[in-house]
Design an enzyme around this catalytic site. Sequence first.
Site, mmCIF file in Angstrom:
data_model
loop_
_atom_site.group_PDB
_atom_site.id
_atom_site.type_symbol
_atom_site.label_atom_id
_atom_site.label_comp_id
_atom_site.label_asym_id
_atom_site.label_seq_id
_atom_site.Cartn_x
_atom_site.Cartn_y
_atom_site.Cartn_z
ATOM 1 N N HIS A 1 -4.767 5.515 -3.257
ATOM 2 C CA HIS A 1 -5.880 5.827 -4.143
ATOM 3 C C HIS A 1 -6.513 7.171 -3.823
ATOM 4 C CE1 HIS A 1 -5.684 1.529 -5.228
ATOM 5 N NE2 HIS A 1 -6.328 1.897 -6.321
ATOM 6 N N GLY A 2 -6.166 7.777 -2.690
ATOM 7 C CA GLY A 2 -6.699 9.086 -2.343
ATOM 8 C C GLY A 2 -7.638 9.027 -1.162
#
Length: 368
Positions: A250-251
């Site tokens: 998701h980062g």
Amino acid sequence: MYYIVGFAVGAYLCLFLVSCLLKKHRGPILGLASIVFLIVCELCFVNKTEWHKIRGAQMLVAMKVISIAFDTDFGALQCLPSPAEFTGYVLCVGTCVFGPWVPYRDYISIFNKPLWDTKWLWRIFTSVLLAFLFLTVSTCWVYWLIPDGAWRWWIAYRDALSFRSSHYFVSFLSEASALMSGFGHHEDEPWGLSVARPQFIEIPRSLVQVVVYWNVPMHSWLKNYVFRTTKPLGSFAAILSTYAVSSLLHGLNFQLAAVLLSLGAYTYVEYVLRQKLSVVFGACIQVRPCRRDCSHHSKEKCWTVVLGNVGLGLVVMFHLSYLGVMFDMSSKLQEEGYNYAHTLAKWSILSYASHWVALGTYIFYLLV
């Protein structure tokens, strides 16, 4: 677009080279390479606002690439897809923007006697209708029902519900886009494609159930390619690895990582506690519903078991309100992603109550 296409091209070249040099470990190598690519792009090449817009599409590319690499390791794929097949799968118009992740075999099957009928049209219509229903809930109805001046825990529940409803909007929209492309047709279940199941999240039995039905395809991906490959390290390590990989995909987002890792610890504590209580009391209070022929003498319909499951479900709703409270609709934070100060400020307003409850639950498990 250039980053997404470049990622797909680079991933195929990397997969081809690794396959030529090695006959195994392609999954872990491609997984590590994909995560490194995402982190480097986020830190060095793309500004936060722009990256936040394409993060979901990049994550879908990474999941598809990693699944192909693991499937070749497992023998599910006898050989690598051709460049045209790989490109068609990774950049499939029905799943490359909203999702969901679909296995490569499902992508191939949409070309095998494609079928369109009235059930197909009805399924698309209902998915779109549900998507926009949850959009109105997220942006309008919850703020009308629970105004800003309400009790802080009602505000927390409202903000968490608004975030969950926006997730349901995207989930049902992704169902519709995938169905339009021909995904979801099975012999035993015509056009059966499910991304999220809100009824099992809003009225939960357990956190494990929430995790499963939050995003069914991604849960399947994490279970097959992360959890099972790390299970030899132990259950707790496998659970933490699963949530860590999910947060990295998701980062670099402190808020999301904090929520996912907290959720990983919560689900482990809940699982071991309910497993032990089911043995001590001989009751069907495990995180998942028991089979009809289980060995417990107190079955699901026993009133004490019903009360126990309802009480534990209310605890789950409490945790969901706490974990989702920082996903508010602040436009500036939404565009750039949420930082650690925003997360800690939101949780400090609630006195970190959920974490204290989780710690108390674990101590209680040790004492049982």
